[in-house]
Scaffold this motif. Structure first.
Motif, PDB file in Angstrom:
ATOM      1  N   ILE A 111       1.377   4.355  -3.371  1.00  0.00           N
ATOM      2  CA  ILE A 111       0.407   3.322  -2.995  1.00  0.00           C
ATOM      3  C   ILE A 111       0.233   2.326  -4.130  1.00  0.00           C
ATOM      4  O   ILE A 111       0.139   1.119  -3.911  1.00  0.00           O
ATOM      5  CB  ILE A 111      -0.945   3.976  -2.625  1.00  0.00           C
ATOM      6  N   ALA A 112       0.180   2.838  -5.372  1.00  0.00           N
ATOM      7  CA  ALA A 112       0.005   1.953  -6.530  1.00  0.00           C
ATOM      8  C   ALA A 112       1.153   0.963  -6.641  1.00  0.00           C
ATOM      9  O   ALA A 112       0.950  -0.231  -6.928  1.00  0.00           O
ATOM     10  CB  ALA A 112      -0.100   2.792  -7.796  1.00  0.00           C
ATOM     11  N   GLN A 113       2.380   1.442  -6.420  1.00  0.00           N
ATOM     12  CA  GLN A 113       3.552   0.567  -6.474  1.00  0.00           C
ATOM     13  C   GLN A 113       3.441  -0.533  -5.426  1.00  0.00           C
ATOM     14  O   GLN A 113       3.680  -1.715  -5.708  1.00  0.00           O
ATOM     15  CB  GLN A 113       4.813   1.390  -6.228  1.00  0.00           C
ATOM     16  N   PHE A 114       3.063  -0.153  -4.203  1.00  0.00           N
ATOM     17  CA  PHE A 114       2.919  -1.144  -3.137  1.00  0.00           C
ATOM     18  C   PHE A 114       1.831  -2.156  -3.493  1.00  0.00           C
ATOM     19  O   PHE A 114       2.010  -3.364  -3.332  1.00  0.00           O
ATOM     20  CB  PHE A 114       2.570  -0.454  -1.816  1.00  0.00           C
ATOM     21  N   TYR A 115       0.694  -1.634  -3.975  1.00  0.00           N
ATOM     22  CA  TYR A 115      -0.431  -2.522  -4.270  1.00  0.00           C
ATOM     23  C   TYR A 115      -0.061  -3.538  -5.352  1.00  0.00           C
ATOM     24  O   TYR A 115      -0.365  -4.732  -5.234  1.00  0.00           O
ATOM     25  CB  TYR A 115      -1.649  -1.719  -4.708  1.00  0.00           C
ATOM     26  N   HIS A 116       0.612  -3.080  -6.405  1.00  0.00           N
ATOM     27  CA  HIS A 116       1.004  -3.991  -7.486  1.00  0.00           C
ATOM     28  C   HIS A 116       1.994  -5.047  -6.986  1.00  0.00           C
ATOM     29  O   HIS A 116       2.044  -6.158  -7.518  1.00  0.00           O
ATOM     30  CB  HIS A 116       1.615  -3.204  -8.641  1.00  0.00           C
ATOM     31  N   SER A 117       2.767  -4.704  -5.960  1.00  0.00           N
ATOM     32  CA  SER A 117       3.699  -5.677  -5.387  1.00  0.00           C
ATOM     33  C   SER A 117       2.960  -6.788  -4.654  1.00  0.00           C
ATOM     34  O   SER A 117       3.402  -7.948  -4.641  1.00  0.00           O
ATOM     35  CB  SER A 117       4.664  -4.975  -4.424  1.00  0.00           C
ATOM     36  N   PHE A 118       1.834  -6.441  -4.024  1.00  0.00           N
ATOM     37  CA  PHE A 118       1.063  -7.434  -3.271  1.00  0.00           C
ATOM     38  C   PHE A 118       0.045  -8.165  -4.144  1.00  0.00           C
ATOM     39  O   PHE A 118      -0.470  -9.210  -3.750  1.00  0.00           O
ATOM     40  CB  PHE A 118       0.316  -6.756  -2.111  1.00  0.00           C
ATOM     41  N   GLU A 119      -0.244  -7.607  -5.318  1.00  0.00           N
ATOM     42  CA  GLU A 119      -1.302  -8.155  -6.160  1.00  0.00           C
ATOM     43  C   GLU A 119      -1.107  -9.626  -6.510  1.00  0.00           C
ATOM     44  O   GLU A 119      -2.071 -10.408  -6.472  1.00  0.00           O
ATOM     45  CB  GLU A 119      -1.421  -7.320  -7.436  1.00  0.00           C
TER      46      GLU A 119
END
Length: 436
Positions: free
Chosen positions: A45-53
Protein backbone atom coordinates in the motif's frame (compact mmCIF):
# COMPACT_ATOMS: atom_id res chain seq x y z
CA UNK A 1 -21.05 -4.26 -18.28
CA UNK A 2 -21.83 -1.77 -15.53
CA UNK A 3 -19.33 0.94 -14.56
CA UNK A 4 -19.26 2.81 -11.26
CA UNK A 5 -17.05 5.87 -10.90
CA UNK A 6 -16.52 6.96 -7.30
CA UNK A 7 -14.68 10.15 -6.38
CA UNK A 8 -13.20 10.76 -2.97
CA UNK A 9 -10.39 12.35 -0.99
CA UNK A 10 -8.98 9.30 0.79
CA UNK A 11 -6.39 7.53 -1.37
CA UNK A 12 -5.16 5.40 1.51
CA UNK A 13 -8.69 4.18 2.22
CA UNK A 14 -9.28 3.17 -1.41
CA UNK A 15 -5.98 1.31 -1.59
CA UNK A 16 -6.46 -0.39 1.79
CA UNK A 17 -9.93 -1.57 0.87
CA UNK A 18 -8.67 -3.29 -2.26
CA UNK A 19 -5.47 -4.63 -0.71
CA UNK A 20 -7.54 -6.26 2.03
CA UNK A 21 -9.29 -8.33 -0.62
CA UNK A 22 -5.89 -9.47 -1.88
CA UNK A 23 -4.62 -10.24 1.64
CA UNK A 24 -7.76 -12.31 2.34
CA UNK A 25 -7.24 -14.22 -0.92
CA UNK A 26 -10.43 -12.73 -2.31
CA UNK A 27 -8.67 -10.64 -4.88
CA UNK A 28 -5.53 -10.08 -6.91
CA UNK A 29 -3.52 -7.23 -8.38
CA UNK A 30 -3.85 -7.69 -12.12
CA UNK A 31 -1.76 -4.84 -13.47
CA UNK A 32 -0.22 -1.48 -12.60
CA UNK A 33 0.36 1.48 -14.88
CA UNK A 34 2.94 4.18 -14.20
CA UNK A 35 3.43 2.91 -10.65
CA UNK A 36 6.81 2.67 -8.94
CA UNK A 37 8.42 -0.74 -9.19
CA UNK A 38 10.04 -2.50 -6.22
CA UNK A 39 13.25 -4.52 -6.16
CA UNK A 40 11.53 -7.78 -5.20
CA UNK A 41 8.48 -7.18 -7.38
CA UNK A 42 6.07 -7.23 -4.42
CA UNK A 43 3.42 -4.57 -4.05
CA UNK A 44 2.52 -2.67 -0.88
CA UNK A 45 0.00 0.00 0.00
CA UNK A 46 2.85 2.38 0.86
CA UNK A 47 4.44 1.84 -2.55
CA UNK A 48 1.14 2.56 -4.30
CA UNK A 49 0.47 5.62 -2.16
CA UNK A 50 3.91 7.12 -2.83
CA UNK A 51 3.29 6.62 -6.55
CA UNK A 52 0.09 8.69 -6.38
CA UNK A 53 1.46 11.27 -3.95
CA UNK A 54 2.94 13.60 -6.63
CA UNK A 55 -0.48 13.87 -8.25
CA UNK A 56 -2.15 14.73 -4.93
CA UNK A 57 0.54 17.24 -3.88
CA UNK A 58 0.47 19.01 -7.26
CA UNK A 59 -3.21 19.91 -6.85
CA UNK A 60 -4.52 20.49 -3.33
CA UNK A 61 -7.52 22.52 -4.49
CA UNK A 62 -9.49 19.63 -5.99
CA UNK A 63 -11.80 18.39 -3.26
CA UNK A 64 -12.10 14.77 -4.47
CA UNK A 65 -9.01 13.89 -6.52
CA UNK A 66 -9.18 10.10 -5.99
CA UNK A 67 -10.85 7.91 -8.62
CA UNK A 68 -12.20 4.53 -7.54
CA UNK A 69 -13.75 2.85 -10.56
CA UNK A 70 -15.31 -0.59 -10.74
CA UNK A 71 -16.14 -2.43 -13.96
CA UNK A 72 -18.75 -5.15 -13.56
CA UNK A 73 -19.42 -7.63 -16.38
CA UNK A 74 -22.57 -9.73 -16.30
CA UNK A 75 -22.12 -12.70 -13.89
CA UNK A 76 -22.57 -15.01 -16.89
CA UNK A 77 -19.55 -13.55 -18.68
CA UNK A 78 -16.37 -15.60 -18.45
CA UNK A 79 -13.61 -12.98 -18.52
CA UNK A 80 -9.96 -14.04 -18.34
CA UNK A 81 -7.36 -12.06 -16.42
CA UNK A 82 -5.74 -11.00 -19.68
CA UNK A 83 -9.05 -9.67 -20.98
CA UNK A 84 -9.67 -7.87 -17.68
CA UNK A 85 -6.28 -6.17 -18.01
CA UNK A 86 -7.02 -5.04 -21.53
CA UNK A 87 -10.57 -3.96 -20.69
CA UNK A 88 -9.20 -1.78 -17.87
CA UNK A 89 -6.58 -0.24 -20.17
CA UNK A 90 -9.09 0.41 -22.96
CA UNK A 91 -11.65 1.88 -20.56
CA UNK A 92 -9.14 4.27 -18.99
CA UNK A 93 -7.98 5.44 -22.42
CA UNK A 94 -11.52 5.99 -23.64
CA UNK A 95 -12.29 7.99 -20.48
CA UNK A 96 -9.22 10.21 -20.90
CA UNK A 97 -7.28 8.65 -17.99
CA UNK A 98 -4.89 6.56 -20.09
CA UNK A 99 -1.81 8.60 -19.11
CA UNK A 100 -2.59 8.46 -15.40
CA UNK A 101 -1.03 6.12 -12.90
CA UNK A 102 -3.46 3.42 -11.82
CA UNK A 103 -3.74 0.01 -10.18
CA UNK A 104 -6.20 -2.68 -11.30
CA UNK A 105 -7.52 -5.09 -8.66
CA UNK A 106 -9.68 -8.15 -9.35
CA UNK A 107 -12.32 -9.03 -6.73
CA UNK A 108 -13.51 -12.62 -6.36
CA UNK A 109 -15.26 -12.53 -2.97
CA UNK A 110 -18.73 -12.58 -4.54
CA UNK A 111 -20.20 -14.52 -7.44
CA UNK A 112 -19.86 -11.54 -9.74
CA UNK A 113 -16.10 -11.33 -10.45
CA UNK A 114 -15.23 -7.72 -11.26
CA UNK A 115 -12.34 -5.27 -11.25
CA UNK A 116 -11.57 -2.07 -9.36
CA UNK A 117 -9.28 0.65 -10.69
CA UNK A 118 -7.69 3.14 -8.29
CA UNK A 119 -6.33 6.33 -9.85
CA UNK A 120 -6.53 10.13 -9.70
CA UNK A 121 -8.35 12.75 -11.72
CA UNK A 122 -5.44 15.24 -11.49
CA UNK A 123 -2.27 14.86 -13.56
CA UNK A 124 1.36 15.24 -12.45
CA UNK A 125 1.29 18.95 -13.32
CA UNK A 126 -1.63 19.54 -10.98
CA UNK A 127 -4.22 19.98 -13.72
CA UNK A 128 -7.65 18.55 -12.99
CA UNK A 129 -8.83 16.30 -15.79
CA UNK A 130 -12.24 17.15 -17.20
CA UNK A 131 -15.21 15.22 -15.89
CA UNK A 132 -17.65 16.72 -18.41
CA UNK A 133 -20.17 14.27 -19.85
CA UNK A 134 -18.53 11.53 -17.79
CA UNK A 135 -21.66 9.44 -17.57
CA UNK A 136 -22.28 9.58 -21.31
CA UNK A 137 -18.64 8.82 -22.11
CA UNK A 138 -18.67 5.87 -19.71
CA UNK A 139 -21.83 4.49 -21.30
CA UNK A 140 -20.27 4.76 -24.74
CA UNK A 141 -17.06 3.12 -23.55
CA UNK A 142 -18.90 0.19 -21.97
CA UNK A 143 -21.08 -0.38 -25.01
CA UNK A 144 -17.97 -0.44 -27.23
CA UNK A 145 -16.09 -2.79 -24.88
CA UNK A 146 -19.07 -5.14 -24.71
CA UNK A 147 -18.94 -5.53 -28.46
CA UNK A 148 -15.16 -5.81 -28.65
CA UNK A 149 -14.89 -8.48 -25.94
CA UNK A 150 -18.23 -10.15 -26.70
CA UNK A 151 -19.71 -9.38 -23.27
CA UNK A 152 -23.39 -9.62 -22.43
CA UNK A 153 -24.75 -6.08 -22.90
CA UNK A 154 -26.33 -4.17 -20.01
CA UNK A 155 -29.42 -3.03 -21.88
CA UNK A 156 -32.16 -0.82 -20.60
CA UNK A 157 -35.08 -2.80 -19.21
CA UNK A 158 -38.62 -2.21 -20.41
CA UNK A 159 -40.82 -0.77 -17.72
CA UNK A 160 -44.46 -1.02 -16.83
CA UNK A 161 -45.78 2.52 -16.25
CA UNK A 162 -47.36 1.35 -12.98
CA UNK A 163 -44.10 0.02 -11.57
CA UNK A 164 -42.52 1.72 -8.58
CA UNK A 165 -38.80 2.41 -8.30
CA UNK A 166 -36.74 0.76 -5.59
CA UNK A 167 -35.72 4.00 -3.87
CA UNK A 168 -36.34 6.12 -0.72
CA UNK A 169 -39.98 6.94 -0.26
CA UNK A 170 -41.47 10.42 -0.36
CA UNK A 171 -44.02 10.63 2.45
CA UNK A 172 -45.52 13.77 0.90
CA UNK A 173 -46.64 11.83 -2.18
CA UNK A 174 -50.09 10.28 -2.38
CA UNK A 175 -48.96 6.68 -2.99
CA UNK A 176 -47.02 6.05 0.24
CA UNK A 177 -48.29 2.47 0.54
CA UNK A 178 -47.16 1.60 -2.97
CA UNK A 179 -43.77 3.16 -2.30
CA UNK A 180 -43.29 1.14 0.89
CA UNK A 181 -44.41 -2.00 -0.92
CA UNK A 182 -41.83 -1.54 -3.67
CA UNK A 183 -39.08 -1.64 -1.03
CA UNK A 184 -40.14 -4.16 1.62
CA UNK A 185 -41.25 -6.81 -0.87
CA UNK A 186 -37.76 -6.99 -2.36
CA UNK A 187 -35.26 -6.42 0.47
CA UNK A 188 -35.30 -10.03 1.77
CA UNK A 189 -34.36 -11.29 -1.69
CA UNK A 190 -31.15 -9.30 -1.80
CA UNK A 191 -29.97 -8.55 1.75
CA UNK A 192 -29.11 -10.69 4.76
CA UNK A 193 -29.97 -9.45 8.28
CA UNK A 194 -30.34 -11.32 11.55
CA UNK A 195 -32.93 -9.34 13.47
CA UNK A 196 -35.51 -6.58 13.49
CA UNK A 197 -32.91 -4.00 14.55
CA UNK A 198 -30.64 -4.58 11.55
CA UNK A 199 -33.69 -4.86 9.28
CA UNK A 200 -34.80 -1.42 10.48
CA UNK A 201 -31.31 -0.02 9.92
CA UNK A 202 -31.61 -1.02 6.25
CA UNK A 203 -35.20 0.26 6.04
CA UNK A 204 -34.11 3.63 7.42
CA UNK A 205 -32.13 4.26 4.23
CA UNK A 206 -35.48 4.23 2.44
CA UNK A 207 -37.31 6.43 5.01
CA UNK A 208 -39.20 3.45 6.46
CA UNK A 209 -39.40 1.76 9.86
CA UNK A 210 -41.13 -1.39 11.11
CA UNK A 211 -42.55 -2.01 14.59
CA UNK A 212 -43.68 -5.21 16.23
CA UNK A 213 -47.23 -5.14 17.63
CA UNK A 214 -48.76 -7.60 20.07
CA UNK A 215 -52.34 -8.15 21.14
CA UNK A 216 -55.05 -10.66 21.91
CA UNK A 217 -57.83 -11.92 19.65
CA UNK A 218 -60.54 -14.29 20.90
CA UNK A 219 -58.36 -15.32 23.80
CA UNK A 220 -55.28 -16.01 21.69
CA UNK A 221 -52.17 -13.84 21.67
CA UNK A 222 -51.33 -12.37 18.28
CA UNK A 223 -48.29 -10.51 17.04
CA UNK A 224 -47.32 -8.87 13.80
CA UNK A 225 -45.60 -5.95 12.12
CA UNK A 226 -46.67 -2.49 11.06
CA UNK A 227 -44.72 -0.12 8.83
CA UNK A 228 -44.40 3.67 8.98
CA UNK A 229 -43.02 6.30 6.63
CA UNK A 230 -40.26 8.52 8.05
CA UNK A 231 -39.17 12.06 7.35
CA UNK A 232 -35.53 13.12 6.95
CA UNK A 233 -35.19 13.46 10.74
CA UNK A 234 -36.20 9.83 11.22
CA UNK A 235 -39.60 10.71 12.71
CA UNK A 236 -42.76 8.75 11.92
CA UNK A 237 -44.97 10.80 9.61
CA UNK A 238 -47.66 8.35 8.48
CA UNK A 239 -50.34 6.13 9.87
CA UNK A 240 -49.26 2.50 10.44
CA UNK A 241 -49.59 0.08 7.53
CA UNK A 242 -50.16 -3.58 8.29
CA UNK A 243 -47.50 -5.90 6.91
CA UNK A 244 -50.21 -7.98 5.24
CA UNK A 245 -50.72 -5.14 2.75
CA UNK A 246 -47.27 -5.77 1.31
CA UNK A 247 -47.20 -9.53 0.91
CA UNK A 248 -46.06 -12.45 3.05
CA UNK A 249 -42.35 -11.57 2.85
CA UNK A 250 -43.02 -8.32 4.73
CA UNK A 251 -44.72 -10.15 7.61
CA UNK A 252 -43.19 -11.18 10.93
CA UNK A 253 -43.35 -14.93 10.35
CA UNK A 254 -41.43 -14.84 7.07
CA UNK A 255 -38.98 -12.27 8.41
CA UNK A 256 -38.16 -14.43 11.42
CA UNK A 257 -37.39 -17.29 9.04
CA UNK A 258 -35.23 -14.89 7.02
CA UNK A 259 -33.39 -13.87 10.22
CA UNK A 260 -32.50 -17.50 10.94
CA UNK A 261 -31.42 -18.22 7.36
CA UNK A 262 -29.32 -15.05 7.31
CA UNK A 263 -27.58 -15.96 10.56
CA UNK A 264 -26.42 -19.25 9.08
CA UNK A 265 -25.28 -17.74 5.77
CA UNK A 266 -23.58 -14.69 7.27
CA UNK A 267 -21.53 -16.67 9.77
CA UNK A 268 -20.13 -18.75 6.91
CA UNK A 269 -19.42 -15.72 4.73
CA UNK A 270 -15.88 -14.51 4.06
CA UNK A 271 -17.28 -11.00 3.79
CA UNK A 272 -17.46 -10.66 7.58
CA UNK A 273 -13.67 -10.64 7.98
CA UNK A 274 -13.18 -8.26 5.06
CA UNK A 275 -15.81 -5.86 6.42
CA UNK A 276 -14.29 -5.98 9.91
CA UNK A 277 -10.82 -5.19 8.60
CA UNK A 278 -12.13 -2.37 6.41
CA UNK A 279 -13.91 -0.79 9.40
CA UNK A 280 -10.83 -1.13 11.63
CA UNK A 281 -8.64 0.62 9.06
CA UNK A 282 -11.11 3.49 8.76
CA UNK A 283 -11.45 3.76 12.54
CA UNK A 284 -7.71 4.16 13.02
CA UNK A 285 -7.09 6.47 10.06
CA UNK A 286 -10.12 8.76 10.31
CA UNK A 287 -9.88 11.95 12.35
CA UNK A 288 -13.41 11.63 13.72
CA UNK A 289 -16.93 10.35 13.16
CA UNK A 290 -17.64 12.39 10.04
CA UNK A 291 -14.41 11.34 8.33
CA UNK A 292 -14.98 7.72 9.43
CA UNK A 293 -18.40 7.64 7.79
CA UNK A 294 -17.08 9.30 4.67
CA UNK A 295 -14.28 6.75 4.27
CA UNK A 296 -16.63 3.78 4.59
CA UNK A 297 -19.22 5.38 2.36
CA UNK A 298 -16.61 5.49 -0.40
CA UNK A 299 -16.36 1.69 -0.02
CA UNK A 300 -20.14 1.22 -0.27
CA UNK A 301 -20.69 0.79 3.47
CA UNK A 302 -23.40 2.70 5.33
CA UNK A 303 -23.37 3.27 9.07
CA UNK A 304 -26.45 3.76 11.23
CA UNK A 305 -25.56 5.25 14.64
CA UNK A 306 -28.14 5.14 17.43
CA UNK A 307 -27.85 7.59 20.32
CA UNK A 308 -29.89 8.26 23.46
CA UNK A 309 -31.16 11.70 24.42
CA UNK A 310 -27.82 12.49 26.09
CA UNK A 311 -25.90 11.76 22.92
CA UNK A 312 -24.43 8.47 24.10
CA UNK A 313 -24.02 5.81 21.39
CA UNK A 314 -25.88 2.62 22.23
CA UNK A 315 -25.97 0.98 18.79
CA UNK A 316 -23.77 0.74 15.68
CA UNK A 317 -24.98 -0.98 12.51
CA UNK A 318 -22.95 -1.45 9.32
CA UNK A 319 -24.69 -2.00 5.97
CA UNK A 320 -22.29 -3.53 3.46
CA UNK A 321 -23.71 -3.16 -0.04
CA UNK A 322 -20.91 -5.22 -1.57
CA UNK A 323 -21.76 -8.43 0.32
CA UNK A 324 -25.35 -7.24 0.94
CA UNK A 325 -25.17 -8.02 4.64
CA UNK A 326 -26.09 -5.95 7.69
CA UNK A 327 -24.13 -6.30 10.92
CA UNK A 328 -24.28 -4.80 14.38
CA UNK A 329 -20.82 -3.71 15.47
CA UNK A 330 -20.76 -6.19 18.36
CA UNK A 331 -21.38 -9.05 15.91
CA UNK A 332 -18.17 -8.17 14.09
CA UNK A 333 -16.05 -7.99 17.25
CA UNK A 334 -15.84 -6.52 20.74
CA UNK A 335 -13.55 -3.80 19.44
CA UNK A 336 -16.38 -2.56 17.17
CA UNK A 337 -19.13 -2.41 19.78
CA UNK A 338 -21.13 0.72 20.53
CA UNK A 339 -19.18 1.44 23.75
CA UNK A 340 -15.88 1.50 21.86
CA UNK A 341 -17.18 4.04 19.35
CA UNK A 342 -18.73 6.08 22.12
CA UNK A 343 -15.31 6.34 23.81
CA UNK A 344 -13.54 7.17 20.54
CA UNK A 345 -15.93 9.94 19.61
CA UNK A 346 -17.00 11.14 23.05
CA UNK A 347 -15.36 14.58 22.88
CA UNK A 348 -16.57 15.18 19.32
CA UNK A 349 -20.15 14.30 20.28
CA UNK A 350 -20.09 16.47 23.42
CA UNK A 351 -18.84 19.45 21.41
CA UNK A 352 -21.56 18.99 18.78
CA UNK A 353 -24.20 18.52 21.46
CA UNK A 354 -23.14 21.74 23.23
CA UNK A 355 -23.04 23.61 19.93
CA UNK A 356 -26.52 22.32 19.13
CA UNK A 357 -27.86 23.59 22.47
CA UNK A 358 -26.26 27.00 21.96
CA UNK A 359 -27.62 27.35 18.46
CA UNK A 360 -31.04 25.93 19.36
CA UNK A 361 -31.89 26.86 22.98
CA UNK A 362 -35.52 25.79 22.44
CA UNK A 363 -35.49 23.12 19.76
CA UNK A 364 -38.89 22.50 18.23
CA UNK A 365 -37.94 19.05 17.02
CA UNK A 366 -37.09 16.09 19.24
CA UNK A 367 -34.73 14.92 16.51
CA UNK A 368 -32.24 17.66 17.44
CA UNK A 369 -32.40 16.67 21.06
CA UNK A 370 -32.01 12.96 20.37
CA UNK A 371 -29.23 13.31 17.84
CA UNK A 372 -26.88 16.29 18.05
CA UNK A 373 -25.50 15.47 14.60
CA UNK A 374 -28.76 16.19 12.78
CA UNK A 375 -27.87 19.84 12.33
CA UNK A 376 -24.74 19.04 10.34
CA UNK A 377 -25.37 15.67 8.73
CA UNK A 378 -28.06 14.13 6.58
CA UNK A 379 -29.22 10.69 7.75
CA UNK A 380 -29.30 8.89 4.41
CA UNK A 381 -25.70 9.19 3.28
CA UNK A 382 -25.98 6.18 0.99
CA UNK A 383 -27.67 8.37 -1.55
CA UNK A 384 -24.73 10.76 -1.48
CA UNK A 385 -22.62 7.77 -2.50
CA UNK A 386 -25.07 7.05 -5.32
CA UNK A 387 -25.30 10.67 -6.40
CA UNK A 388 -24.79 11.19 -10.15
CA UNK A 389 -21.80 13.43 -9.45
CA UNK A 390 -19.96 10.52 -7.81
CA UNK A 391 -21.29 7.35 -9.41
CA UNK A 392 -21.92 6.50 -13.04
CA UNK A 393 -24.57 4.00 -14.11
CA UNK A 394 -25.79 3.02 -17.54
CA UNK A 395 -29.44 3.61 -16.93
CA UNK A 396 -31.10 6.46 -15.04
CA UNK A 397 -33.69 3.95 -13.84
CA UNK A 398 -31.15 1.74 -12.06
CA UNK A 399 -32.00 1.46 -8.37
CA UNK A 400 -29.92 0.65 -5.31
CA UNK A 401 -29.08 -2.93 -6.20
CA UNK A 402 -28.01 -2.08 -9.75
CA UNK A 403 -25.67 0.52 -8.34
CA UNK A 404 -23.71 -2.29 -6.71
CA UNK A 405 -23.73 -4.56 -9.72
CA UNK A 406 -26.87 -6.66 -9.34
CA UNK A 407 -30.12 -6.71 -11.28
CA UNK A 408 -33.18 -5.91 -9.21
CA UNK A 409 -36.56 -6.66 -10.74
CA UNK A 410 -38.85 -3.72 -10.33
CA UNK A 411 -41.92 -4.03 -8.15
CA UNK A 412 -44.91 -5.39 -10.00
CA UNK A 413 -47.57 -2.84 -10.80
CA UNK A 414 -50.17 -3.39 -8.11
CA UNK A 415 -52.77 -0.95 -6.91
CA UNK A 416 -52.57 -1.20 -3.12
CA UNK A 417 -55.41 1.23 -2.65
CA UNK A 418 -57.68 -1.17 -4.57
CA UNK A 419 -56.24 -4.10 -2.59
CA UNK A 420 -57.15 -2.43 0.71
CA UNK A 421 -60.62 -1.47 -0.53
CA UNK A 422 -61.22 -5.07 -1.66
CA UNK A 423 -60.28 -6.42 1.77
CA UNK A 424 -62.60 -3.93 3.46
CA UNK A 425 -65.51 -5.00 1.23
CA UNK A 426 -64.87 -8.69 2.03
CA UNK A 427 -65.00 -7.90 5.76
CA UNK A 428 -68.30 -6.03 5.30
CA UNK A 429 -69.79 -9.02 3.45
CA UNK A 430 -68.73 -11.36 6.28
CA UNK A 431 -70.35 -9.06 8.85
CA UNK A 432 -73.58 -8.97 6.83
CA UNK A 433 -73.70 -12.77 6.63
CA UNK A 434 -73.25 -13.03 10.39
CA UNK A 435 -76.00 -10.46 10.88
CA UNK A 436 -78.42 -12.51 8.75
Amino acid sequence: MIAKIGRGANMMGALSYNQLKVDQENGAILVTHRIRETINGNHTIAQFYHSFEPYLIANKRTENPVLHISLNPDPRDQVSDEDFKQIAKDYMERMGYGDQGYVVFKHTDIERTHIHIVSTCVDRNGKKLSGNYEKLRSMDACRALEQEYKLIPATEKSRNPKEELFRPIDYKAANVKSQIASVVRHLPKYYQYQGLGTYNALLSLFNITAEEVKGELQGQSKQGLVYFALNQQGEKVSNPFKASLFGKHAGLEKLQKHFEDSKEKMNLSKGKTILKNTIEIALHTASGETEFKKQLLEQGINIVVRRNDKGRIYGMTFIDHESRTIWNGSQLGKNLSANVFNDWWKNEVIEKHQESILNNPSPSSSAVKNNPEKETEQPHELFDFLDKKQTVFHNDNFGLIEAFGGLLPEAQGENYEEHTFSNQMKKKKKRRKKGN
